[in-house]
Design a protein around this motif. Structure first.
Motif, mmCIF file in Angstrom:
data_model
loop_
_atom_site.group_PDB
_atom_site.id
_atom_site.type_symbol
_atom_site.label_atom_id
_atom_site.label_comp_id
_atom_site.label_asym_id
_atom_site.label_seq_id
_atom_site.Cartn_x
_atom_site.Cartn_y
_atom_site.Cartn_z
ATOM 1 N N ALA A 69 0.825 -1.208 0.000
ATOM 2 C CA ALA A 69 0.000 0.000 0.000
ATOM 3 C C ALA A 69 0.862 1.263 0.000
ATOM 4 O O ALA A 69 0.573 2.231 -0.716
ATOM 5 N N VAL A 70 1.926 1.235 0.786
ATOM 6 C CA VAL A 70 2.815 2.401 0.861
ATOM 7 C C VAL A 70 3.558 2.578 -0.454
ATOM 8 O O VAL A 70 3.719 3.700 -0.953
ATOM 9 N N TYR A 71 4.015 1.471 -1.045
ATOM 10 C CA TYR A 71 4.718 1.590 -2.329
ATOM 11 C C TYR A 71 3.786 2.103 -3.423
ATOM 12 O O TYR A 71 4.175 2.957 -4.240
ATOM 13 N N GLU A 72 2.566 1.615 -3.457
ATOM 14 C CA GLU A 72 1.608 2.092 -4.464
ATOM 15 C C GLU A 72 1.333 3.583 -4.294
ATOM 16 O O GLU A 72 1.174 4.308 -5.280
ATOM 17 N N HIS A 73 1.302 4.030 -3.046
ATOM 18 C CA HIS A 73 1.097 5.461 -2.807
ATOM 19 C C HIS A 73 2.309 6.259 -3.272
ATOM 20 O O HIS A 73 2.160 7.361 -3.823
ATOM 21 N N LEU A 74 3.506 5.715 -3.057
ATOM 22 C CA LEU A 74 4.715 6.381 -3.550
ATOM 23 C C LEU A 74 4.652 6.535 -5.066
ATOM 24 O O LEU A 74 4.986 7.600 -5.606
ATOM 25 N N CYS A 75 4.223 5.503 -5.758
ATOM 26 C CA CYS A 75 4.100 5.587 -7.219
ATOM 27 C C CYS A 75 3.091 6.648 -7.633
ATOM 28 O O CYS A 75 3.309 7.388 -8.606
ATOM 29 N N ARG A 76 1.990 6.760 -6.896
ATOM 30 C CA ARG A 76 1.002 7.801 -7.210
ATOM 31 C C ARG A 76 1.601 9.193 -7.010
ATOM 32 O O ARG A 76 1.350 10.109 -7.802
ATOM 33 N N ILE A 77 2.386 9.355 -5.954
ATOM 34 C CA ILE A 77 3.052 10.634 -5.705
ATOM 35 C C ILE A 77 3.989 10.974 -6.863
ATOM 36 O O ILE A 77 4.058 12.125 -7.324
ATOM 37 N N GLU A 78 4.708 9.971 -7.354
ATOM 38 C CA GLU A 78 5.638 10.203 -8.453
ATOM 39 C C GLU A 78 4.907 10.536 -9.747
ATOM 40 O O GLU A 78 5.379 11.362 -10.544
ATOM 41 N N PHE A 79 3.735 9.924 -9.967
ATOM 42 C CA PHE A 79 2.927 10.297 -11.127
ATOM 43 C C PHE A 79 2.506 11.762 -11.019
ATOM 44 O O PHE A 79 2.533 12.499 -12.008
ATOM 45 N N GLU A 80 2.121 12.191 -9.834
ATOM 46 C CA GLU A 80 1.746 13.584 -9.621
ATOM 47 C C GLU A 80 2.935 14.500 -9.879
ATOM 48 O O GLU A 80 2.805 15.557 -10.508
ATOM 49 N N GLN A 81 4.097 14.102 -9.368
ATOM 50 C CA GLN A 81 5.296 14.914 -9.541
ATOM 51 C C GLN A 81 5.668 15.042 -11.015
ATOM 52 O O GLN A 81 5.958 16.145 -11.506
ATOM 53 N N ALA A 82 5.645 13.927 -11.726
ATOM 54 C CA ALA A 82 5.959 13.961 -13.153
ATOM 55 C C ALA A 82 4.903 14.743 -13.930
ATOM 56 O O ALA A 82 5.218 15.508 -14.844
ATOM 57 N N GLY A 83 3.647 14.547 -13.544
ATOM 58 C CA GLY A 83 2.570 15.245 -14.236
ATOM 59 C C GLY A 83 2.621 16.748 -14.070
ATOM 60 O O GLY A 83 2.187 17.493 -14.950
#
Length: 210
Positions: A69-83
């Motif tokens: 769950a924490v790793y999936e949230h990290l990936c979502r944060i990175e998508f936001e950052q890249a976006g």
């Protein structure tokens, strides 16, 4: 020799994502991940760190479901950052120039590979990028300054790495790849006028190109 001439002579150019390709804004990823495990009393190192992978490592000790769950949230944060990142000034023209002379381009990043790919596609840069060498899972052991991503991307080719951060440049040197430093706007001497600003922002080689 100008940087554009030097790079045009290379068969393969490796570009760090952060700086040479995208202007990433810092995000409090570790702080946002801590929220997910705040119900537990956290060790001092985990409670104070700015490194999201320290938080992730602790989350995995709490159970596989929590780690996922924490790793999936990290990936979502990175998508936001890249976006939310801006395209680096001049990189479109630089990539087109390299493509025109047959130079292959690989983008390297410690971010999740899908986040990097989404940025390239969103901004139409993917047509000039042959490959992405980025994180594909929660293991941070091979991320810069470790040489793994650079060595994998180089694949034994004669190439040069363009990076902006110490960690990225250190990873390239550790992989035995020649480097050029990308100077971010406001970092160092003024750029030469009447040149593509991306090429103008590249320093002289900091070690021999292999």
């Amino acid at each position: 020799m100008h940087a554009e001439e030097l790079l045009a002579e290379c068969d393969h150019v490796l570009l760090a994502f952060d700086g040479p390709v995208a202007e990433l804004r810092p995000v409090p990823a570790a702080e946002r991940l801590r929220v997910l495990i705040a119900a537990e009393r956290l060790p001092k190192r985990v409670a104070r760190t700015g490194d999201p992978f320290v938080v992730l490592a602790h989350a995995t000790t709490m159970g596989p479901a929590t780690g996922r769950a924490v790793y999936e949230h990290l990936c979502r944060i990175e998508f936001e950052q890249a976006g939310g990142a801006r395209v680096t000034d001049g990189v479109r023209g630089a990539l087109a120039t390299l493509a025109a002379v047959g130079t292959r381009v690989t983008v390297i990043s410690g971010l999740n590979a899908d986040a990097v790919r989404s940025f390239l596609v969103m901004h139409g840069l993917d047509m000039h990028v042959r490959h992405i060498s980025a994180r594909s899972g929660p293991d941070a052991a091979g991320l810069p300054p470790a040489p793994d991503l650079v060595a994998t991307a180089a694949g034994g080719d004669v190439c040069v790495f363009v990076g902006a951060t110490r960690a990225d440049l250190a990873a390239a040197r550790a992989a035995g790849v020649g480097t050029l430093r990308y100077r971010r706007p406001g970092d160092g001497e003024p750029l030469e006028p009447h040149r593509n600003p991306w090429f103008a922002a590249l320093s002289q080689p900091v070690r021999r190109l292999l």
